[in-house]
Design a protein around this motif. Structure first.
Motif, mmCIF file in Angstrom:
data_model
loop_
_atom_site.group_PDB
_atom_site.id
_atom_site.type_symbol
_atom_site.label_atom_id
_atom_site.label_comp_id
_atom_site.label_asym_id
_atom_site.label_seq_id
_atom_site.Cartn_x
_atom_site.Cartn_y
_atom_site.Cartn_z
ATOM 1 N N ASP A 1 -2.591 8.393 -7.255
ATOM 2 C CA ASP A 1 -1.986 7.250 -6.564
ATOM 3 C C ASP A 1 -0.725 7.661 -5.823
ATOM 4 N N LEU A 2 0.070 8.546 -6.429
ATOM 5 C CA LEU A 2 1.307 8.978 -5.788
ATOM 6 C C LEU A 2 1.043 9.845 -4.557
ATOM 7 N N LYS A 3 -0.046 10.585 -4.575
ATOM 8 C CA LYS A 3 -0.358 11.448 -3.435
ATOM 9 C C LYS A 3 -0.647 10.626 -2.190
ATOM 10 N N GLY A 4 -1.139 9.448 -2.352
ATOM 11 C CA GLY A 4 -1.397 8.603 -1.190
ATOM 12 C C GLY A 4 -2.860 8.229 -1.112
ATOM 13 N N LYS A 5 -3.204 7.722 0.055
ATOM 14 C CA LYS A 5 -4.568 7.250 0.258
ATOM 15 C C LYS A 5 -5.524 8.427 0.364
ATOM 16 N N PHE A 6 -6.778 8.140 0.048
ATOM 17 C CA PHE A 6 -7.803 9.153 0.162
ATOM 18 C C PHE A 6 -8.171 9.310 1.631
ATOM 19 N N LYS A 7 -8.405 10.526 2.037
ATOM 20 C CA LYS A 7 -8.843 10.749 3.409
ATOM 21 C C LYS A 7 -10.338 10.468 3.491
ATOM 22 N N LYS A 8 -10.682 9.636 4.454
ATOM 23 C CA LYS A 8 -12.097 9.349 4.653
ATOM 24 C C LYS A 8 -12.666 10.408 5.584
#
Length: 178
Positions: free
Chosen positions: A98-105
């Protein structure tokens, strides 16, 4: 300073020396582990001496049952600790994600495929698929109701407005109301 490169034979010699030292360390480590295991087993499991009388044998069995119970309790406690720590690790992994950020699509690629081929790929080759949807529709006969006819035959709304326009139209309006 100039970078002096080591010759291939020198590298090979050092590498082989390191491997022989590591091999010797691994062998001594495995021997130490075997010795430790033997020492631990002798400490935990003393040599078995079965008593002669039935009374002493019953006492011995009771002691064994008591030891089994304590070992089971310890095993259960350790399993619970391990499970709890695994749950904490999983929660931390989720927090890190969650801290790393959004998942890359991933970028989607265009696939040129007809609807028939797509459905056949999804449903398998067993099913014959036909995308001619209009051919699959049922034919419905439309019934015309009398109420609908009357509503259509009402006439043109412009004509009614023209009739009401002017003095004659107003006169007719008052005559029909009274």
């Amino acid at each position: 300073m100039t970078d002096k490169k080591m010759s291939a034979s020198r590298k090979h010699h050092l590498k082989s020396a390191m491997l022989t030292i590591a091999k010797g360390l691994l062998e001594t480590e495995t021997q130490e582990k075997v010795q430790e295991r033997i020492r631990y087993m002798e400490e935990i499991c003393p040599p078995l001496s079965l008593p002669g009388s039935t009374q002493e044998l019953q006492e011995f069995v009771k002691q064994l049952h008591h030891k089994i119970d304590t070992v089971d309790e310890e095993r259960y406690d350790l399993e619970r600790k391990v499970q709890k720590s695994e749950d904490e690790i999983q929660d931390m992994k989720i927090k890190i994600q969650d801290l790393k950020g959004k998942f890359k699509k991933p970028a989607l690629r265009k696939v040129r495929m007809s609807a028939d081929a797509m459905l056949q790929a999804l449903l398998g080759s067993k099913h014959k698929v036909n995308m001619d949807l209009r051919a699959n529709l049922k034919q419905v006969k439309k019934e015309v109701k009398e109420e609908d006819k009357e509503l259509r035959d009402v006439g043109d709304w412009r004509k009614k407005l023209e009739d009401k326009a002017g003095m004659d139209g107003r006169k007719k309006m008052f005559e029909t109301e009274s």
